[in-house]
Scaffold this motif. Structure first.
Motif, PDB file in Angstrom:
ATOM      1  N   TYR A   1      33.514  20.674  44.477  1.00  0.00           N
ATOM      2  CA  TYR A   1      32.195  21.238  44.196  1.00  0.00           C
ATOM      3  C   TYR A   1      32.127  21.981  42.858  1.00  0.00           C
ATOM      4  O   TYR A   1      31.048  22.402  42.444  1.00  0.00           O
ATOM      5  N   ILE A   2      33.273  22.136  42.199  1.00  0.00           N
ATOM      6  CA  ILE A   2      33.359  23.044  41.047  1.00  0.00           C
ATOM      7  C   ILE A   2      33.308  22.288  39.734  1.00  0.00           C
ATOM      8  O   ILE A   2      34.048  21.323  39.519  1.00  0.00           O
ATOM      9  N   ASP A   3      32.449  22.752  38.832  1.00  0.00           N
ATOM     10  CA  ASP A   3      32.364  22.185  37.485  1.00  0.00           C
ATOM     11  C   ASP A   3      33.410  22.796  36.560  1.00  0.00           C
ATOM     12  O   ASP A   3      33.948  22.112  35.693  1.00  0.00           O
ATOM     13  N   GLY A   4      33.685  24.097  36.707  1.00  0.00           N
ATOM     14  CA  GLY A   4      34.628  24.753  35.809  1.00  0.00           C
ATOM     15  C   GLY A   4      34.732  26.232  36.119  1.00  0.00           C
ATOM     16  O   GLY A   4      34.371  26.688  37.199  1.00  0.00           O
ATOM     17  N   SER A   5      35.234  26.989  35.151  1.00  0.00           N
ATOM     18  CA  SER A   5      35.406  28.426  35.339  1.00  0.00           C
ATOM     19  C   SER A   5      34.943  29.180  34.104  1.00  0.00           C
ATOM     20  O   SER A   5      34.903  28.631  32.990  1.00  0.00           O
ATOM     21  N   ALA A   6      34.578  30.454  34.311  1.00  0.00           N
ATOM     22  CA  ALA A   6      33.993  31.275  33.247  1.00  0.00           C
ATOM     23  C   ALA A   6      34.825  32.533  33.032  1.00  0.00           C
ATOM     24  O   ALA A   6      35.419  33.069  33.977  1.00  0.00           O
ATOM     25  N   PHE A   7      34.811  33.009  31.782  1.00  0.00           N
ATOM     26  CA  PHE A   7      35.656  34.137  31.402  1.00  0.00           C
ATOM     27  C   PHE A   7      34.931  35.150  30.526  1.00  0.00           C
ATOM     28  O   PHE A   7      34.024  34.807  29.775  1.00  0.00           O
ATOM     29  N   HIS A   8      35.411  36.419  30.637  1.00  0.00           N
ATOM     30  CA  HIS A   8      35.091  37.494  29.713  1.00  0.00           C
ATOM     31  C   HIS A   8      36.413  37.936  29.076  1.00  0.00           C
ATOM     32  O   HIS A   8      37.487  37.498  29.521  1.00  0.00           O
ATOM     33  N   LEU A   9      36.347  38.827  28.092  1.00  0.00           N
ATOM     34  CA  LEU A   9      37.581  39.211  27.396  1.00  0.00           C
ATOM     35  C   LEU A   9      37.688  40.731  27.211  1.00  0.00           C
ATOM     36  O   LEU A   9      38.012  41.223  26.151  1.00  0.00           O
ATOM     37  N   TYR A  10      37.415  41.474  28.265  1.00  0.00           N
ATOM     38  CA  TYR A  10      37.650  42.915  28.210  1.00  0.00           C
ATOM     39  C   TYR A  10      39.115  43.241  28.500  1.00  0.00           C
ATOM     40  O   TYR A  10      39.583  44.333  28.193  1.00  0.00           O
ATOM     41  N   GLU A  11      39.808  42.299  29.116  1.00  0.00           N
ATOM     42  CA  GLU A  11      41.255  42.381  29.312  1.00  0.00           C
ATOM     43  C   GLU A  11      41.835  40.984  29.153  1.00  0.00           C
ATOM     44  O   GLU A  11      41.151  39.987  29.394  1.00  0.00           O
TER      45      GLU A  11
END
Length: 474
Positions: free
Chosen positions: A296-306
């Motif tokens: 069911y998953i297209d991909g993954s998402a990220f932030h860069l505070y760490e």
């Protein structure tokens, strides 16, 4: 524009704007003779901000300078776009502008003419984010009540956001939107509060249908939600609103409820996992390793505070058929233009692209001079790309130029191609749908760096000031 460049610039250029008044300085149409490289520069000291520079040319000679080599036979991911989060607070402050000034700003941000930076991707919150003036969901009830049938679901609190999205879509009908909740309705949570707590398992199916009603409701307004994440920053329950959702709970929610309910209702919106910091790539990996969730998953998402931006490549290398998205990075009230420009260009724009991301988004699009609106307990130092001062005046902040160095020149549908880097020069290169080559460069040194752009057997010799960013087009 630097004075010594004016004569050569005017000589080869059809001038389209005033040198002083236009925010991007003199954006121009040059007479490109095939070997010419047009480029725009922003200096960390703010003396130059997205200004067109004197064009340079490719030649057949060689020299001993360092090379940035571009190889368009090596192709990587396609780009969906660059942009910001359009928070409820952003909408509120932009709506404080006079009708004429507001129209001009929206066209500058989302249009495709010489005065625009052509934002091509937006993030919005499902319900309130912490940069809304108040906390809300689409199904708020008196304490002690529940609404398993979602009969009281309503997008009314997002009326102003929906209206602005319609205006933006009229300017750029192809803009893509990713949406994320900061919290489920409190009656679905084990602590009964907007801040923290977890989703009760007995409401997993109800919450999955909540997403469907949101996507269908936006569709009925003429707004397509391209992708969702099940939770913004699922490992940060200290915001208001927020919700704690560790990877095993997100996995179970997706494979047992969200994915099947999307399939049952023929919802084509992509499901993107995680949406949090680069220090925990195992969160996305743990979910993707589950074959039931994986489908069911297209991909993954990220932030860069760490963490480090290379975490995106860690996930790509493990699951190369799944997409990556860089969805948020803030600029704060205590940061400097120089530090933010260079760190974000190196890590968010160039770094995310070199690590397989399809998008690069800065955080808040706009706020007021006091860094509001925000919820009680929300971010008090988040600086928007735009600061709205009053009905006739706004300021373009560092995040405006960070995104503009990509969004103005690298449209959706471009593909990243290979480019080398040096000790101080970070680079990302792209082939646009019309066949142009775009090279983004950030100079981490405090000194001028002289180098060659080497492409197809020719070189163009360039110098980039210390602590600066430039975008080259040919």
């Amino acid at each position: 524009m630097e004075f010594h460049n004016l004569y050569s610039f005017f000589k080869g250029t059809a001038l389209l704007c005033g040198v002083v008044l236009f925010p991007l300085s003199c954006t121009s149409v040059t007479q490109n003779k095939g070997n010419e490289v047009n480029y725009w520069l922003t200096k960390g000291d703010e003396s130059v901000r997205l200004q067109f520079q004197t064009p340079i040319r490719f030649v057949n000679t060689s020299n001993s300078l360092q090379n940035i080599e571009i190889d368009d036979t090596q192709k990587f991911q396609y780009v969906d776009g660059f942009g910001y989060t359009l928070t409820g607070g952003s909408v509120e402050v932009i709506n404080r502008l006079s009708p004429a000034k507001r129209k001009d700003l929206l066209n500058e941000l989302f249009g495709n003419d010489k005065n625009s930076i052509s934002i091509s991707y937006l993030r919005v919150s499902i319900g309130a984010s912490d940069l809304d003036g108040e906390v809300f969901s689409y199904d708020d009830l008196p304490e002690g009540q529940t609404d398993v049938s979602l009969s009281k679901f309503s997008l009314a609190k997002d009326k102003a956001l929906i209206a602005m999205l319609k205006e933006i879509l009229a300017i750029n009908p192809k803009i893509k939107i990713i949406a994320a909740p900061w919290s489920a309705p409190v009656w679905m949570k084990d602590n009964g509060k907007t801040k923290g707590g977890s989703l009760k398992p007995e409401f997993y199916e109800t919450y999955a249908r909540y997403f469907v009603k949101y996507i269908q409701g936006m569709h009925n307004e003429g707004i397509t939600i391209d992708a969702i994440t099940p939770q913004n920053e699922p490992l940060h329950p200290g915001n208001n609103p927020s919700l704690y959702m560790p990877s095993e709970k997100q996995r179970d929610f997706i494979k047992g409820y969200l994915g099947p309910v999307f399939k049952e209702n023929n919802v084509k919106t992509k499901i993107v996992v995680y949406d949090h910091n680069c220090n925990k790539p195992e969160y996305a990996l743990d979910i993707l390793k589950d074959p039931e969730a994986y489908q069911y998953i297209d991909g993954s998402a990220f932030h860069l505070y760490e963490g480090d931006i290379s975490a995106l490549s860690t996930v790509h290398n493990a699951f190369p058929d799944k997409n990556l998205y860089f969805t948020e990075q803030w600029t704060g009230s205590k940061g400097t233009f120089n530090e933010d420009l260079n760190w974000h260009m190196k890590n968010v724009i160039i770094g995310s692209m070199r690590n397989w991301s399809r998008i690069a988004l800065e955080w808040n699009l706009a706020n007021d001079s006091k860094y509001g609106p925000h919820t009680d307990g929300g971010c008090t130092e988040c600086k928007g790309a735009i600061t709205i001062a009053n009905s006739e005046n706004f300021t373009r902040n560092v995040a405006y130029y960070i995104v503009a160095h990509a969004s103005k020149f690298v449209p959706a549908g471009s593909q990243r191609i290979a480019s080398t880097q040096t000790k101080y020069l970070s680079t990302a290169a792209f082939k646009t749908p019309t066949g142009k080559t775009v090279l983004i460069v950030q100079n981490d040194s405090k000194e001028i760096e002289n180098f060659n752009i080497k492409f197809a057997g020719k070189i163009a010799t360039v110098n980039i000031p210390g602590q600066s960013a430039a975008t080259y087009i040919f």
